[in-house]
Design a protein around this motif. Structure first.
Motif, PDB file in Angstrom:
ATOM      1  N   ALA A 224      29.409  44.930 123.908  1.00  0.00           N
ATOM      2  CA  ALA A 224      28.903  44.135 122.789  1.00  0.00           C
ATOM      3  C   ALA A 224      27.799  44.909 122.067  1.00  0.00           C
ATOM      4  O   ALA A 224      26.921  45.488 122.692  1.00  0.00           O
ATOM      5  N   GLY A 225      27.865  44.917 120.749  1.00  0.00           N
ATOM      6  CA  GLY A 225      26.838  45.591 119.962  1.00  0.00           C
ATOM      7  C   GLY A 225      26.917  47.101 119.976  1.00  0.00           C
ATOM      8  O   GLY A 225      25.976  47.774 119.560  1.00  0.00           O
ATOM      9  N   VAL A 226      28.061  47.667 120.426  1.00  0.00           N
ATOM     10  CA  VAL A 226      28.137  49.115 120.578  1.00  0.00           C
ATOM     11  C   VAL A 226      28.040  49.840 119.231  1.00  0.00           C
ATOM     12  O   VAL A 226      27.451  50.923 119.155  1.00  0.00           O
ATOM     13  N   LEU A 227      28.595  49.257 118.157  1.00  0.00           N
ATOM     14  CA  LEU A 227      28.553  49.944 116.859  1.00  0.00           C
ATOM     15  C   LEU A 227      27.136  50.041 116.292  1.00  0.00           C
ATOM     16  O   LEU A 227      26.699  51.132 115.928  1.00  0.00           O
ATOM     17  N   PRO A 228      26.386  48.917 116.193  1.00  0.00           N
ATOM     18  CA  PRO A 228      24.998  49.076 115.739  1.00  0.00           C
ATOM     19  C   PRO A 228      24.167  49.896 116.711  1.00  0.00           C
ATOM     20  O   PRO A 228      23.237  50.615 116.304  1.00  0.00           O
ATOM     21  N   HIS A 229      24.509  49.821 118.003  1.00  0.00           N
ATOM     22  CA  HIS A 229      23.805  50.602 119.015  1.00  0.00           C
ATOM     23  C   HIS A 229      24.001  52.100 118.778  1.00  0.00           C
ATOM     24  O   HIS A 229      23.046  52.872 118.733  1.00  0.00           O
ATOM     25  N   MET A 230      25.252  52.514 118.585  1.00  0.00           N
ATOM     26  CA  MET A 230      25.551  53.918 118.337  1.00  0.00           C
ATOM     27  C   MET A 230      24.950  54.391 117.015  1.00  0.00           C
ATOM     28  O   MET A 230      24.414  55.493 116.928  1.00  0.00           O
ATOM     29  N   THR A 231      25.032  53.533 116.001  1.00  0.00           N
ATOM     30  CA  THR A 231      24.480  53.897 114.694  1.00  0.00           C
ATOM     31  C   THR A 231      22.976  54.104 114.768  1.00  0.00           C
ATOM     32  O   THR A 231      22.433  55.097 114.257  1.00  0.00           O
ATOM     33  N   ALA A 232      22.301  53.165 115.427  1.00  0.00           N
ATOM     34  CA  ALA A 232      20.843  53.262 115.547  1.00  0.00           C
ATOM     35  C   ALA A 232      20.427  54.483 116.343  1.00  0.00           C
ATOM     36  O   ALA A 232      19.487  55.192 115.971  1.00  0.00           O
ATOM     37  N   ILE A 233      21.129  54.756 117.448  1.00  0.00           N
ATOM     38  CA  ILE A 233      20.759  55.894 118.279  1.00  0.00           C
ATOM     39  C   ILE A 233      21.071  57.213 117.582  1.00  0.00           C
ATOM     40  O   ILE A 233      20.300  58.176 117.662  1.00  0.00           O
ATOM     41  N   SER A 234      22.193  57.272 116.872  1.00  0.00           N
ATOM     42  CA  SER A 234      22.546  58.491 116.145  1.00  0.00           C
ATOM     43  C   SER A 234      21.522  58.777 115.050  1.00  0.00           C
ATOM     44  O   SER A 234      21.011  59.896 114.932  1.00  0.00           O
TER      45      SER A 234
END
Length: 259
Positions: A224-234
């Protein structure tokens, strides 16, 4: 490493960390609400997207500064003239030690921030005082183990290279990959930090939290939340390492010009 090097790491790490946390805060709020047990809409949806920002603002500079000063110190401490093949091991050791120290600051800030993100109508200070009154200091350190593990896995994939743009690109790529891999750990951290006091999840058992999510929501829940998580970390990796490297370069230039 000499004292000016420690000072540069302290300032550069703090500035970079604070910049990333504040710029990317809305993405972090969306991620937290997607991972929360009550679901995105009940946790606030897109309302009050900056809820909890005071906690992030207060904790980000000392957290980032603590990481990088520890990271640079441990690298200096274990420095030797041995084969360069051992360099990655030294950096992993330094990063792990830095995360253990930095999380002493990060976790209390994260607990307060995440609870504020899913409780839009409650002020940050009230959440902080409620945690102290109901759970004591240990309540502020819920999710410490999962946070250290998650952060250590991220930091092992990051390193400094010669130029600022290279550091930024490497940080963005490494951070995005690590975020995807460690997303279940991030979900477990969020569930532990948001769990009701006295519940089994609140005890901080990472495997138990992961099992609970898997049982109730399956694979989708673990990511859950992997897309905003990846975007924020990138984006964070790009901003963080680029700003850190550039700030250290500027401080180094100022130091060389000083009498």
């Amino acid at each position: 490493m000499d004292p000016p090097g420690f000072t540069a790491s302290l300032v550069a790490g703090g500035v970079a960390g604070a910049s990333v946390d504040l710029i990317l805060f809305p993405l972090d709020t969306i991620k937290t609400r997607l991972q929360s047990p009550q679901g995105f809409n009940k946790a606030g949806g897109f309302r009050g997207i900056y809820a909890g920002v005071p906690s992030a603002a207060i904790g980000s500079f000392p957290n980032a500064a603590a990481f990088f000063i520890t990271y640079e110190y441990v690298k200096w401490l274990v420095h030797s003239e041995s084969s360069s093949c051992l360099t990655p091991v030294k950096h992993m050791l330094a990063a792990s030690a830095a995360e253990v120290v930095a999380c002493l600051i990060q976790v209390p800030s994260e607990v307060v921030k995440q609870r504020a993100q899913v409780s839009v109508s409650t002020r940050t200070f009230k959440i902080f005082s409620n945690i102290l009154r109901e759970e004591g200091i240990q309540g502020l350190y819920r999710g410490y183990k999962s946070t250290v593990l998650r952060e250590a896995l991220w930091s092992w994939r990051q390193d400094h290279v010669v130029d600022s743009w290279q550091s930024a690109v490497c940080g963005a790529f490494a951070g995005g990959c690590a975020a995807a891999v460690t997303s279940p750990l991030d979900v477990a951290k969020t569930r532990i930090m948001l769990a009701k006091a006295g519940s089994s999840t609140a005890r901080g058992d990472v495997l138990s939290a992961l099992h609970g999510v898997w049982r109730s929501q399956g694979l989708a829940g673990l990511f859950a939340g992997v897309l905003p998580h990846m975007t924020a970390i990138s984006l964070g990796g790009f901003i963080f390492l680029g700003a850190y490297d550039q700030t250290r370069s500027l401080l180094g230039g100022v130091g060389r010009q000083s009498p």
